[in-house]
Design a protein around this motif. Structure first.
Motif, PDB file in Angstrom:
ATOM      1  N   VAL A  21       0.825  -1.215   0.000  1.00 57.80           N
ATOM      2  CA  VAL A  21       0.000   0.000   0.000  1.00 57.80           C
ATOM      3  C   VAL A  21       0.859   1.265   0.000  1.00 57.80           C
ATOM      4  CG1 VAL A  21      -2.031  -1.081   1.019  1.00 57.80           C
ATOM      5  CG2 VAL A  21      -0.318  -0.081   2.519  1.00 57.80           C
ATOM      6  N   GLU A  22       2.143   1.129   0.307  1.00 62.45           N
ATOM      7  CA  GLU A  22       3.107   2.226   0.181  1.00 62.45           C
ATOM      8  C   GLU A  22       4.416   1.590  -0.279  1.00 62.45           C
ATOM      9  OE1 GLU A  22       5.411   4.651   3.485  1.00 62.45           O
ATOM     10  OE2 GLU A  22       3.310   5.289   3.377  1.00 62.45           O
ATOM     11  N   GLU A  23       5.017   2.147  -1.312  1.00 63.55           N
ATOM     12  CA  GLU A  23       6.219   1.569  -1.914  1.00 63.55           C
ATOM     13  C   GLU A  23       7.163   0.968  -0.863  1.00 63.55           C
ATOM     14  OE1 GLU A  23       8.564   3.311  -5.461  1.00 63.55           O
ATOM     15  OE2 GLU A  23       9.567   4.064  -3.645  1.00 63.55           O
ATOM     16  N   VAL A  24       7.616  -0.258  -1.145  1.00 60.82           N
ATOM     17  CA  VAL A  24       8.505  -0.967  -0.219  1.00 60.82           C
ATOM     18  C   VAL A  24       9.927  -0.957  -0.766  1.00 60.82           C
ATOM     19  CG1 VAL A  24       9.021  -3.197   0.850  1.00 60.82           C
ATOM     20  CG2 VAL A  24       6.644  -2.454   0.636  1.00 60.82           C
ATOM     21  N   GLY A  29       8.397   0.851   4.020  1.00 58.33           N
ATOM     22  CA  GLY A  29       7.249   0.586   3.175  1.00 58.33           C
ATOM     23  C   GLY A  29       6.069   0.204   4.039  1.00 58.33           C
ATOM     24  N   LEU A  30       4.949  -0.102   3.391  1.00 55.40           N
ATOM     25  CA  LEU A  30       3.727  -0.455   4.101  1.00 55.40           C
ATOM     26  C   LEU A  30       2.980  -1.492   3.279  1.00 55.40           C
ATOM     27  CD1 LEU A  30       2.463   0.665   6.745  1.00 55.40           C
ATOM     28  CD2 LEU A  30       1.049   2.126   5.308  1.00 55.40           C
ATOM     29  N   ILE A  49       9.570  -2.202  -4.497  1.00 49.79           N
ATOM     30  CA  ILE A  49       8.323  -2.885  -4.836  1.00 49.79           C
ATOM     31  C   ILE A  49       7.204  -1.845  -4.867  1.00 49.79           C
ATOM     32  CG2 ILE A  49       6.784  -4.787  -4.256  1.00 49.79           C
ATOM     33  CD1 ILE A  49       9.134  -5.873  -2.470  1.00 49.79           C
ATOM     34  N   PRO A  50       6.567  -1.668  -6.031  1.00 49.83           N
ATOM     35  CA  PRO A  50       5.567  -0.603  -6.174  1.00 49.83           C
ATOM     36  C   PRO A  50       4.226  -0.930  -5.515  1.00 49.83           C
ATOM     37  CG  PRO A  50       5.821  -1.793  -8.250  1.00 49.83           C
ATOM     38  CD  PRO A  50       6.836  -2.357  -7.290  1.00 49.83           C
ATOM     39  N   LEU A  72       5.940  -8.514  -9.906  1.00 48.45           N
ATOM     40  CA  LEU A  72       6.161  -7.066  -9.974  1.00 48.45           C
ATOM     41  C   LEU A  72       5.252  -6.467 -11.031  1.00 48.45           C
ATOM     42  CD1 LEU A  72      10.051  -6.735  -9.688  1.00 48.45           C
ATOM     43  CD2 LEU A  72       8.344  -5.968  -8.050  1.00 48.45           C
ATOM     44  N   LEU A  73       4.623  -5.375 -10.676  1.00 48.97           N
ATOM     45  CA  LEU A  73       3.780  -4.680 -11.652  1.00 48.97           C
ATOM     46  C   LEU A  73       4.661  -3.934 -12.642  1.00 48.97           C
ATOM     47  CD1 LEU A  73       1.008  -3.224  -9.323  1.00 48.97           C
ATOM     48  CD2 LEU A  73       0.924  -5.265 -10.733  1.00 48.97           C
TER      49      LEU A  73
END
Length: 74
Positions: A21-24, A29-30, A49-50, A72-73
């Motif tokens: 939910v927040e870039e790692v 990150g989150l 990680i996006p 990965l997106l």
């Protein structure tokens, strides 16, 4: 006979899937894990990680999930 092995507490989260939910990064990150938001960092210190990526929980370090991307997106 032995009772089945069960993991409890944070050990029960190992191997679970979460969503970013927040870039790692290697530092911060989150992720949303088991219905809760957890602070997270990347298992591979070179990865970013996006948001929206699916990750697997590799370990729990205190209150931080250490994660590795399932995909990965673009």
């Amino acid at each position: 006979s032995q009772p089945p092995l069960s993991r409890d507490g944070s050990d029960a989260l190992l191997g679970k899937q979460a969503i970013v939910v927040e870039e790692v990064t290697a530092i911060r990150g989150l992720v949303r894990l088991a219905g809760e938001e957890w602070s997270a960092r990347a298992f591979d210190e070179h990865q970013v990680i996006p948001v929206g990526s699916l990750v697997d929980v590799m370990e729990i370090d205190g209150a931080t999930a250490v994660v590795y991307p399932r995909e990965l997106l673009p």
